[in-house]
Write a protein that holds these residues in place. Structure first.
Motif, PDB file in Angstrom:
ATOM      1  N   ASP A  40       0.824  -1.209   0.000  1.00  0.00           N
ATOM      2  CA  ASP A  40       0.000   0.000   0.000  1.00  0.00           C
ATOM      3  C   ASP A  40       0.860   1.263   0.000  1.00  0.00           C
ATOM      4  O   ASP A  40       0.517   2.259  -0.639  1.00  0.00           O
ATOM      5  CB  ASP A  40      -0.994   0.013   1.163  1.00  0.00           C
ATOM      6  CG  ASP A  40      -0.341  -0.031   2.531  1.00  0.00           C
ATOM      7  OD1 ASP A  40       0.737  -0.644   2.687  1.00  0.00           O
ATOM      8  OD2 ASP A  40      -0.923   0.540   3.481  1.00  0.00           O
ATOM      9  N   GLU A  41       2.011   1.227   0.674  1.00  0.00           N
ATOM     10  CA  GLU A  41       2.932   2.361   0.666  1.00  0.00           C
ATOM     11  C   GLU A  41       3.508   2.552  -0.744  1.00  0.00           C
ATOM     12  O   GLU A  41       3.600   3.679  -1.238  1.00  0.00           O
ATOM     13  CB  GLU A  41       4.085   2.127   1.649  1.00  0.00           C
ATOM     14  CG  GLU A  41       3.678   2.085   3.106  1.00  0.00           C
ATOM     15  CD  GLU A  41       4.847   1.704   3.999  1.00  0.00           C
ATOM     16  OE1 GLU A  41       5.370   2.605   4.679  1.00  0.00           O
ATOM     17  OE2 GLU A  41       5.238   0.507   3.990  1.00  0.00           O
ATOM     18  N   PHE A  42       3.892   1.451  -1.365  1.00  0.00           N
ATOM     19  CA  PHE A  42       4.451   1.480  -2.717  1.00  0.00           C
ATOM     20  C   PHE A  42       3.448   2.082  -3.700  1.00  0.00           C
ATOM     21  O   PHE A  42       3.791   2.936  -4.508  1.00  0.00           O
ATOM     22  CB  PHE A  42       4.845   0.061  -3.138  1.00  0.00           C
ATOM     23  CG  PHE A  42       5.435  -0.039  -4.517  1.00  0.00           C
ATOM     24  CD1 PHE A  42       6.757   0.297  -4.747  1.00  0.00           C
ATOM     25  CD2 PHE A  42       4.674  -0.494  -5.589  1.00  0.00           C
ATOM     26  CE1 PHE A  42       7.318   0.187  -6.019  1.00  0.00           C
ATOM     27  CE2 PHE A  42       5.223  -0.611  -6.856  1.00  0.00           C
ATOM     28  CZ  PHE A  42       6.558  -0.269  -7.072  1.00  0.00           C
ATOM     29  N   HIS A  43       2.200   1.643  -3.615  1.00  0.00           N
ATOM     30  CA  HIS A  43       1.175   2.106  -4.551  1.00  0.00           C
ATOM     31  C   HIS A  43       0.788   3.558  -4.319  1.00  0.00           C
ATOM     32  O   HIS A  43       0.264   4.211  -5.228  1.00  0.00           O
ATOM     33  CB  HIS A  43      -0.045   1.194  -4.520  1.00  0.00           C
ATOM     34  CG  HIS A  43       0.240  -0.149  -5.103  1.00  0.00           C
ATOM     35  ND1 HIS A  43       0.585  -0.340  -6.421  1.00  0.00           N
ATOM     36  CD2 HIS A  43       0.278  -1.373  -4.541  1.00  0.00           C
ATOM     37  CE1 HIS A  43       0.811  -1.619  -6.649  1.00  0.00           C
ATOM     38  NE2 HIS A  43       0.637  -2.270  -5.522  1.00  0.00           N
ATOM     39  N   ALA A  44       1.084   4.085  -3.150  1.00  0.00           N
ATOM     40  CA  ALA A  44       0.826   5.504  -2.883  1.00  0.00           C
ATOM     41  C   ALA A  44       1.868   6.390  -3.555  1.00  0.00           C
ATOM     42  O   ALA A  44       1.652   7.586  -3.735  1.00  0.00           O
ATOM     43  CB  ALA A  44       0.796   5.759  -1.377  1.00  0.00           C
ATOM     44  N   GLY A  45       3.004   5.825  -3.937  1.00  0.00           N
ATOM     45  CA  GLY A  45       4.071   6.557  -4.619  1.00  0.00           C
ATOM     46  C   GLY A  45       5.401   5.876  -4.394  1.00  0.00           C
ATOM     47  O   GLY A  45       5.646   5.360  -3.305  1.00  0.00           O
ATOM     48  N   HIS A  46       6.229   5.837  -5.431  1.00  0.00           N
ATOM     49  CA  HIS A  46       7.537   5.186  -5.324  1.00  0.00           C
ATOM     50  C   HIS A  46       8.529   5.803  -6.306  1.00  0.00           C
ATOM     51  O   HIS A  46       8.150   6.575  -7.184  1.00  0.00           O
ATOM     52  CB  HIS A  46       7.421   3.673  -5.538  1.00  0.00           C
ATOM     53  CG  HIS A  46       6.813   3.299  -6.852  1.00  0.00           C
ATOM     54  ND1 HIS A  46       5.458   3.148  -7.019  1.00  0.00           N
ATOM     55  CD2 HIS A  46       7.364   3.065  -8.063  1.00  0.00           C
ATOM     56  CE1 HIS A  46       5.204   2.815  -8.279  1.00  0.00           C
ATOM     57  NE2 HIS A  46       6.343   2.770  -8.934  1.00  0.00           N
ATOM     58  N   ILE A  47       9.784   5.453  -6.132  1.00  0.00           N
ATOM     59  CA  ILE A  47      10.839   5.921  -7.022  1.00  0.00           C
ATOM     60  C   ILE A  47      10.684   5.215  -8.378  1.00  0.00           C
ATOM     61  O   ILE A  47      10.450   3.999  -8.412  1.00  0.00           O
ATOM     62  CB  ILE A  47      12.229   5.638  -6.398  1.00  0.00           C
ATOM     63  CG1 ILE A  47      12.403   6.482  -5.124  1.00  0.00           C
ATOM     64  CG2 ILE A  47      13.339   5.916  -7.398  1.00  0.00           C
ATOM     65  CD1 ILE A  47      13.681   6.189  -4.345  1.00  0.00           C
ATOM     66  N   PRO A  48      10.781   5.972  -9.480  1.00  0.00           N
ATOM     67  CA  PRO A  48      10.629   5.351 -10.803  1.00  0.00           C
ATOM     68  C   PRO A  48      11.567   4.153 -10.990  1.00  0.00           C
ATOM     69  O   PRO A  48      12.749   4.222 -10.662  1.00  0.00           O
ATOM     70  CB  PRO A  48      11.004   6.489 -11.771  1.00  0.00           C
ATOM     71  CG  PRO A  48      10.723   7.738 -11.005  1.00  0.00           C
ATOM     72  CD  PRO A  48      11.053   7.411  -9.573  1.00  0.00           C
ATOM     73  N   ALA A 116      11.977  12.661  -8.447  1.00  0.00           N
ATOM     74  CA  ALA A 116      10.928  12.010  -9.246  1.00  0.00           C
ATOM     75  C   ALA A 116      10.226  10.915  -8.455  1.00  0.00           C
ATOM     76  O   ALA A 116      10.869  10.098  -7.796  1.00  0.00           O
ATOM     77  CB  ALA A 116      11.539  11.423 -10.511  1.00  0.00           C
ATOM     78  N   VAL A 117       8.899  10.924  -8.541  1.00  0.00           N
ATOM     79  CA  VAL A 117       8.061   9.934  -7.861  1.00  0.00           C
ATOM     80  C   VAL A 117       6.995   9.458  -8.835  1.00  0.00           C
ATOM     81  O   VAL A 117       6.419  10.262  -9.568  1.00  0.00           O
ATOM     82  CB  VAL A 117       7.379  10.547  -6.606  1.00  0.00           C
ATOM     83  CG1 VAL A 117       6.348   9.602  -6.011  1.00  0.00           C
ATOM     84  CG2 VAL A 117       8.417  10.935  -5.568  1.00  0.00           C
TER      85      VAL A 117
END
Length: 126
Positions: A40-48, A116-117
């Motif tokens: 869920d943390e990953f899907h909220a935003g992550h490094i390209p 970048a996110v």
């Protein structure tokens, strides 16, 4: 008895932790960038370009994924603030991985620095 904080502090004495500027170059040169946060943390935003392998599954995933079995892979790890990544880096070192780096400050520091996110858009099912 050691606390989680004690374990992270100890782990950080045994790993390579890199600052954000160094992280950008390391990510470009990496064979794999691992986000060890929960899904869920990953899907909220992550490094390209990052691949999500939650900390609790890391050793099992790497042991069972032939593409990740080479011990000379250049690996960059991160989590939310760097604690889980430090523990993960120690585990990978214990498993024999030779080129593991952890991003100091984790994803929070990365996004606070306006790096970048990727924020995936998921379909609505309404």
């Amino acid at each position: 008895m050691k606390s989680a904080h004690d374990l992270v502090t100890e782990a950080k004495t045994h790993i390579t932790e890199i600052d954000l500027d160094t992280a950008e170059a390391a990510i470009r040169e990496a064979d794999v960038v691992l986000d060890v946060r929960e899904a869920d943390e990953f899907h909220a935003g992550h490094i390209p370009g990052a691949v999500n392998v939650p900390r609790g599954l890391l050793e099992f995933k790497l042991s069972n994924t032939p593409e990740l079995s080479a011990r000379d892979l250049k690996i960059v790890l991160y989590c939310k603030t760097s604690g889980r990544a430090a523990l993960a880096a120690c585990s990978l070192h214990d498993m024999g991985y030779l080129q593991v780096q952890s991003i100091e400050g984790g994803f929070d520091a990365w996004s606070a620095a306006d790096k970048a996110v990727v924020t995936p858009s998921l379909p609505t099912f309404e």
